[in-house]
Motif scaffolding. Structure first.
Motif, PDB file in Angstrom:
ATOM      1  N   PRO A 279       0.812  -1.228   0.000  1.00 58.18           N
ATOM      2  CA  PRO A 279       0.000   0.000   0.000  1.00 58.18           C
ATOM      3  C   PRO A 279       0.843   1.275   0.000  1.00 58.18           C
ATOM      4  O   PRO A 279       0.514   2.249  -0.676  1.00 58.18           O
ATOM      5  CB  PRO A 279      -0.831  -0.139   1.276  1.00 58.18           C
ATOM      6  CG  PRO A 279      -0.868  -1.596   1.552  1.00 58.18           C
ATOM      7  CD  PRO A 279       0.443  -2.138   1.095  1.00 58.18           C
ATOM      8  N   TRP A 280       1.943   1.287   0.786  1.00 55.43           N
ATOM      9  CA  TRP A 280       2.763   2.486   0.846  1.00 55.43           C
ATOM     10  C   TRP A 280       3.446   2.758  -0.483  1.00 55.43           C
ATOM     11  O   TRP A 280       3.520   3.901  -0.939  1.00 55.43           O
ATOM     12  CB  TRP A 280       3.787   2.370   1.955  1.00 55.43           C
ATOM     13  CG  TRP A 280       4.831   3.442   1.915  1.00 55.43           C
ATOM     14  CD1 TRP A 280       6.154   3.282   1.675  1.00 55.43           C
ATOM     15  CD2 TRP A 280       4.624   4.849   2.095  1.00 55.43           C
ATOM     16  NE1 TRP A 280       6.809   4.492   1.693  1.00 55.43           N
ATOM     17  CE2 TRP A 280       5.889   5.477   1.957  1.00 55.43           C
ATOM     18  CE3 TRP A 280       3.510   5.643   2.365  1.00 55.43           C
ATOM     19  CZ2 TRP A 280       6.054   6.850   2.076  1.00 55.43           C
ATOM     20  CZ3 TRP A 280       3.686   7.008   2.481  1.00 55.43           C
ATOM     21  CH2 TRP A 280       4.926   7.603   2.340  1.00 55.43           C
ATOM     22  N   ARG A 281       3.982   1.710  -1.135  1.00 58.85           N
ATOM     23  CA  ARG A 281       4.648   1.907  -2.426  1.00 58.85           C
ATOM     24  C   ARG A 281       3.654   2.299  -3.510  1.00 58.85           C
ATOM     25  O   ARG A 281       3.972   3.100  -4.396  1.00 58.85           O
ATOM     26  CB  ARG A 281       5.394   0.636  -2.826  1.00 58.85           C
ATOM     27  CG  ARG A 281       6.640   0.372  -1.986  1.00 58.85           C
ATOM     28  CD  ARG A 281       7.514  -0.684  -2.612  1.00 58.85           C
ATOM     29  NE  ARG A 281       8.781  -0.811  -1.909  1.00 58.85           N
ATOM     30  CZ  ARG A 281       9.765  -1.617  -2.286  1.00 58.85           C
ATOM     31  NH1 ARG A 281       9.599  -2.375  -3.372  1.00 58.85           N
ATOM     32  NH2 ARG A 281      10.889  -1.673  -1.596  1.00 58.85           N
ATOM     33  N   VAL A 282       2.456   1.754  -3.453  1.00 60.81           N
ATOM     34  CA  VAL A 282       1.426   2.161  -4.417  1.00 60.81           C
ATOM     35  C   VAL A 282       1.100   3.635  -4.240  1.00 60.81           C
ATOM     36  O   VAL A 282       0.978   4.391  -5.215  1.00 60.81           O
ATOM     37  CB  VAL A 282       0.169   1.288  -4.256  1.00 60.81           C
ATOM     38  CG1 VAL A 282      -0.985   1.837  -5.088  1.00 60.81           C
ATOM     39  CG2 VAL A 282       0.452  -0.147  -4.651  1.00 60.81           C
ATOM     40  N   PHE A 283       0.972   4.058  -2.987  1.00 59.15           N
ATOM     41  CA  PHE A 283       0.663   5.460  -2.727  1.00 59.15           C
ATOM     42  C   PHE A 283       1.807   6.366  -3.155  1.00 59.15           C
ATOM     43  O   PHE A 283       1.582   7.442  -3.736  1.00 59.15           O
ATOM     44  CB  PHE A 283       0.380   5.649  -1.232  1.00 59.15           C
ATOM     45  CG  PHE A 283       0.104   7.070  -0.829  1.00 59.15           C
ATOM     46  CD1 PHE A 283      -1.126   7.652  -1.105  1.00 59.15           C
ATOM     47  CD2 PHE A 283       1.070   7.827  -0.187  1.00 59.15           C
ATOM     48  CE1 PHE A 283      -1.385   8.960  -0.738  1.00 59.15           C
ATOM     49  CE2 PHE A 283       0.822   9.134   0.181  1.00 59.15           C
ATOM     50  CZ  PHE A 283      -0.409   9.695  -0.092  1.00 59.15           C
ATOM     51  N   ARG A 284       3.055   5.944  -2.910  1.00 54.15           N
ATOM     52  CA  ARG A 284       4.200   6.791  -3.197  1.00 54.15           C
ATOM     53  C   ARG A 284       4.516   6.854  -4.683  1.00 54.15           C
ATOM     54  O   ARG A 284       4.829   7.943  -5.204  1.00 54.15           O
ATOM     55  CB  ARG A 284       5.420   6.279  -2.426  1.00 54.15           C
ATOM     56  CG  ARG A 284       6.682   7.092  -2.654  1.00 54.15           C
ATOM     57  CD  ARG A 284       7.842   6.516  -1.869  1.00 54.15           C
ATOM     58  NE  ARG A 284       9.068   7.262  -2.122  1.00 54.15           N
ATOM     59  CZ  ARG A 284      10.250   6.943  -1.616  1.00 54.15           C
ATOM     60  NH1 ARG A 284      10.358   5.884  -0.799  1.00 54.15           N
ATOM     61  NH2 ARG A 284      11.315   7.667  -1.908  1.00 54.15           N
ATOM     62  N   HIS A 285       4.449   5.730  -5.386  1.00 52.71           N
ATOM     63  CA  HIS A 285       4.915   5.684  -6.770  1.00 52.71           C
ATOM     64  C   HIS A 285       3.789   5.769  -7.803  1.00 52.71           C
ATOM     65  O   HIS A 285       4.073   5.979  -8.985  1.00 52.71           O
ATOM     66  CB  HIS A 285       5.720   4.401  -7.006  1.00 52.71           C
ATOM     67  CG  HIS A 285       6.957   4.300  -6.167  1.00 52.71           C
ATOM     68  ND1 HIS A 285       8.077   5.062  -6.407  1.00 52.71           N
ATOM     69  CD2 HIS A 285       7.232   3.548  -5.057  1.00 52.71           C
ATOM     70  CE1 HIS A 285       9.013   4.771  -5.510  1.00 52.71           C
ATOM     71  NE2 HIS A 285       8.526   3.865  -4.676  1.00 52.71           N
ATOM     72  N   VAL A 286       2.544   5.589  -7.381  1.00 55.79           N
ATOM     73  CA  VAL A 286       1.420   5.650  -8.324  1.00 55.79           C
ATOM     74  C   VAL A 286       0.499   6.818  -7.992  1.00 55.79           C
ATOM     75  O   VAL A 286       0.174   7.637  -8.862  1.00 55.79           O
ATOM     76  CB  VAL A 286       0.630   4.324  -8.325  1.00 55.79           C
ATOM     77  CG1 VAL A 286      -0.574   4.423  -9.273  1.00 55.79           C
ATOM     78  CG2 VAL A 286       1.528   3.173  -8.735  1.00 55.79           C
TER      79      VAL A 286
END
Length: 316
Positions: free
Chosen positions: A220-227
């Motif tokens: 979830p954090w990487r999706v929020f940060r990179h997408v």
């Protein structure tokens, strides 16, 4: 020996076809006149209520005038005196502190609340309405209500602190707490605007991108940060500019809560202009400070837009 010139016609000796959708010139002129007949009066009213007062205020800023006696032309003296005015410097310092705390706070809270309201849960429409109600409420009513909520004697906040065994605070009556309390009140009233902006932007992100990132193993954090965050960048630029202008022009909350006090610790530039122009009747000097604020706001807005355009984010 003469060289034959090529014909001006298309292949086959026929003239190129005339655009069938192009209206005759007379009809296009009538359409334009009809449009201006509807939009013209409103345009004249808007220009008369904005451009004319702005130009008139500029001429006033070059005079010494109390609104009654004849004005005296002083040139640029009002502008040069601002650099040595301790009241103007203190107001600028407090306005800067208000801006650098209010703008990032409204952006961060807007993103967090928008992410929370973008989920499919029960009564989501009710929650979205509740978060937007303070923004459409009257700022004067918000300030009056906040005066009761943060009252040192009988305010709700101090009652909650006493119930928890914590000492009561002075809030709007404390020189060290008044400005930060105003920031909290302003955030309560303005965060609904940024929340709606980010909520619309979140719903515009293609779901295929999020699903592809999850399939590739992103949490979830990487999706929020990179997408998510890259798609929110244009909205962030617009919200930053808008909230900066809101902070620099904040007046109604200050007028209905602290009136610039205590000890002028909440006196911003706009409120100082009000005091100069309408309380001490120094209209020329107040207009000069107002124009200086306009120039600073314009430069800050242009700097944010140019910086983000160079980074590839165009919100305007």
């Amino acid at each position: 020996m003469s060289v034959a010139t090529p014909p001006r016609f298309a292949v086959g000796g026929r003239r190129p076809p005339v655009a069938a959708n192009r209206p005759p010139r007379g009809r296009a002129v009538r359409r334009a006149l009809t449009g201006w007949a509807f939009a013209g009066p409103a345009t004249v009213i808007v220009l008369g209520l904005s451009v004319f007062p702005a130009v008139w205020a500029f001429f006033i800023s070059r005079t010494k005038w109390n609104g009654v006696a004849p004005a005296t032309d002083v040139g640029w003296r009002n502008y040069s005196r601002l650099a040595d005015d301790p009241g103007a410097l203190d107001a600028a310092r407090q306005t800067l502190l208000l801006t650098v705390t209010f703008v990032p706070g409204s952006i961060v809270l807007g993103i967090l609340i928008a992410v929370a309201l973008n989920r499919k849960i029960r009564f989501i429409a009710f929650y979205r309405t509740c978060i937007f109600v303070p923004y459409v409420a009257s700022a004067a009513a918000t300030g009056i209500l906040a005066g009761y909520v943060f009252s040192p004697q009988f305010g709700i906040v101090n009652a909650a602190l006493r119930h928890l065994g914590l000492p009561a605070q002075q809030f709007l009556e404390s020189p060290s707490q008044a400005l930060l309390t105003l920031v909290v009140i302003a955030l309560w009233g303005e965060v609904g605007f940024t929340t709606v902006l980010y909520l619309a932007a979140l719903q515009d992100i293609p779901s295929e991108l999020v699903e592809a990132a999850v399939v590739d193993g992103a949490g979830p954090w990487r999706v929020f940060r990179h997408v998510t965050l890259p798609h929110l960048r244009p909205v962030t630029v617009f919200a930053t500019v808008w909230q900066t202008i809101t902070a620099l022009q904040l007046f109604d909350l200050i007028y209905t809560t602290t009136r610039g006090g205590p000890l002028n610790t909440t006196q911003t530039v706009v409120y100082y202009v009000y005091e100069l122009a309408f309380q001490t009747r120094r209209l020329g000097y107040g207009a000069a400070l107002a124009y200086l604020l306009f120039v600073v706001t314009l430069l800050l807005t242009a700097a944010v837009i140019i910086y983000n355009r160079r980074r590839g984010s165009e919100a305007f």
